[in-house]
Design an enzyme around this catalytic site. Sequence first.
Site, PDB file in Angstrom:
ATOM      1  N   ASP A  80      -6.266  -7.023   4.073  1.00  0.00           N
ATOM      2  CA  ASP A  80      -7.587  -6.506   3.354  1.00  0.00           C
ATOM      3  C   ASP A  80      -8.303  -7.466   2.868  1.00  0.00           C
ATOM      4  OD1 ASP A  80      -9.087  -4.601   1.728  1.00  0.00           O
ATOM      5  OD2 ASP A  80      -7.764  -5.136  -0.019  1.00  0.00           O
TER       6      ASP A  80
ATOM      7  N   ASP B  75     -12.398  -9.390   4.265  1.00  0.00           N
ATOM      8  CA  ASP B  75     -13.811  -9.485   3.653  1.00  0.00           C
ATOM      9  C   ASP B  75     -14.198 -10.904   3.740  1.00  0.00           C
ATOM     10  OD1 ASP B  75     -13.611  -7.068   2.732  1.00  0.00           O
ATOM     11  OD2 ASP B  75     -13.851  -7.337   0.554  1.00  0.00           O
TER      12      ASP B  75
ATOM     13  N   TYR C  57       0.901  -1.135   0.030  1.00  0.00           N
ATOM     14  CA  TYR C  57      -0.022   0.058   0.179  1.00  0.00           C
ATOM     15  C   TYR C  57       0.822   1.254   0.029  1.00  0.00           C
ATOM     16  CZ  TYR C  57      -4.562  -2.219   0.570  1.00  0.00           C
ATOM     17  OH  TYR C  57      -5.842  -2.915   0.315  1.00  0.00           O
TER      18      TYR C  57
ATOM     19  N   ASP D  79      -2.690 -18.156   2.085  1.00  0.00           N
ATOM     20  CA  ASP D  79      -3.827 -18.992   1.435  1.00  0.00           C
ATOM     21  C   ASP D  79      -4.451 -20.247   2.371  1.00  0.00           C
ATOM     22  OD1 ASP D  79      -1.149 -20.103   1.796  1.00  0.00           O
ATOM     23  OD2 ASP D  79      -1.018 -21.302  -0.184  1.00  0.00           O
TER      24      ASP D  79
ATOM     25  N   LYS E 234       3.222 -14.647   4.095  1.00  0.00           N
ATOM     26  CA  LYS E 234       3.634 -15.676   2.910  1.00  0.00           C
ATOM     27  C   LYS E 234       4.871 -15.578   2.890  1.00  0.00           C
ATOM     28  CE  LYS E 234       2.241 -18.021  -0.795  1.00  0.00           C
ATOM     29  NZ  LYS E 234       1.371 -19.121  -0.749  1.00  0.00           N
TER      30      LYS E 234
HETATM   31  C1  IPM Z   1     -10.643  -1.551   2.927  1.00  0.00           C
HETATM   32  C2  IPM Z   1     -10.993  -1.360   1.722  1.00  0.00           C
HETATM   33  C3  IPM Z   1      -9.648  -0.073   1.152  1.00  0.00           C
HETATM   34  C4  IPM Z   1      -8.369  -1.007   1.207  1.00  0.00           C
HETATM   35  C5  IPM Z   1      -9.755   0.570  -0.283  1.00  0.00           C
HETATM   36  C6  IPM Z   1     -11.048   1.226  -0.496  1.00  0.00           C
HETATM   37  C7  IPM Z   1      -8.640   1.281  -0.515  1.00  0.00           C
HETATM   38  O1  IPM Z   1     -11.006  -2.236   0.696  1.00  0.00           O
HETATM   39  O2  IPM Z   1     -10.933  -0.616   3.730  1.00  0.00           O
HETATM   40  O3  IPM Z   1     -10.672  -2.747   3.123  1.00  0.00           O
HETATM   41  O4  IPM Z   1      -8.010  -1.675   0.320  1.00  0.00           O
HETATM   42  O5  IPM Z   1      -7.756  -0.695   2.381  1.00  0.00           O
HETATM   43 MN    MN Z   2     -10.996  -4.209   1.737  1.00  0.00          MN
END
Ligand code: IPM
Ligand code: MN
Length: 372
Positions: free
Chosen positions: A264, A268, A135, A240, A207
């Site tokens: 990140d 999710d 990042y 993974d 990793k």
């Molecule tokens: C998150 C989002 C952000 C990230 C994006 C929108 C830049 O996906 O907060 O997880 O990748 O950190």
């Molecule tokens: Mn995200």
Amino acid sequence: MHRVARIDGDGIGPEIIDAGVTVLDAAGERFNFDIDWVNFDIGSERYLRTGELLTEEDITGLETCDSIYFGALGDDRVKPGIIEKGILLALRFHFDQYINLRPIKLLDGVTTPLANKKPEDIDFLVVRENTEDFYVGIGSRFTGSEKTSLEVIRNLYSIKFGIDVESDATEVAYQIGLITREGAERVINYAFDRAQERDKSCTSVDKANVLSDIYGLWREVFTSVAGRYPDVKTDFTFVDAVTMWFVKNPEWFDVVVTPNMFGDIITDLGAMIQGGLGLAPGGNINPDGISMFEPIHGSAPKYKGMNIANPLATIWAGALLLENIGEKEAADAVLKGIESSILAGHVTKDMGGSQSTSSVGDWIAKQIRTGA
Ligand code: IPM
Ligand code: MN
């Protein structure tokens, strides 16, 4: 009095932040504190109007606040990446919010897609490093001129193999991931501190088998920090593999600490196992500075202004904010309010209910005010 910035942002941002503000104000009433909300017009609308992403005035204004409550960003009319990098990532970096705290917790009454898993099985914290790794934004892309592409490829190969390599590539791109000992150490320390207050187990997700320079350093730092916490059990998992374990054995995890990009991705997945993005909050934390709290979902432009978006992730992010500014009791009451709205079925359509965004906020606020 707490001075808190609100950045509503785009799409459903204003509606979900409104609901969150209603709830946090109610918590203030019940626990005797006031929040002075300071509005910041930051987001795609302004960008489209003026071309500004984050101005110096925004930054100096935000610097006068104790904390930031952040809605969501993203608008179909703006090319992907501009707003995210120019605002969200810029704020995380500017305020050096090096911890991205994402609780993965299945609340009572919420349906998880994982068969046979109960709330006691899904309750862990992901501590995502938030200012380094891939990042940092160091990379390049060379197009058009074959000569330039070829030179870049040659340079990269000669760094790697010490030889001059011919290549047929006509385009080349690269991106640098960066980990520093100090950057890894501060976030891993935080993860161990949290583990010590919880079930005393901390897992590194990396990793290091393939990306061995960058994550080799990460692991080394993890191991040295672990040495200072002899009572915390440790474990290493490759990224993974962890995607399997989150699904198969989420009960194994207590605190998970991981570099930025893997964090990140796996959060999710974490959001899904705790019932979906509508229920996933996040805190961008600088323990010595100004932190920022947000739902981890996006701005859902197609639901903008319809008052149907699920505000629970934002309200939960508000609970993290309250905890961060020292209002722990109020934070607990907010989480309890969220749980009772779920148990009462007073939720939005995505969770099987029929309530509006604002009515969920109002209902939770009322619960908190009456001490229910
Ligand atoms: C998150 C989002 C952000 C990230 C994006 C929108 C830049 O996906 O907060 O997880 O990748 O950190
Ligand atoms: Mn995200």
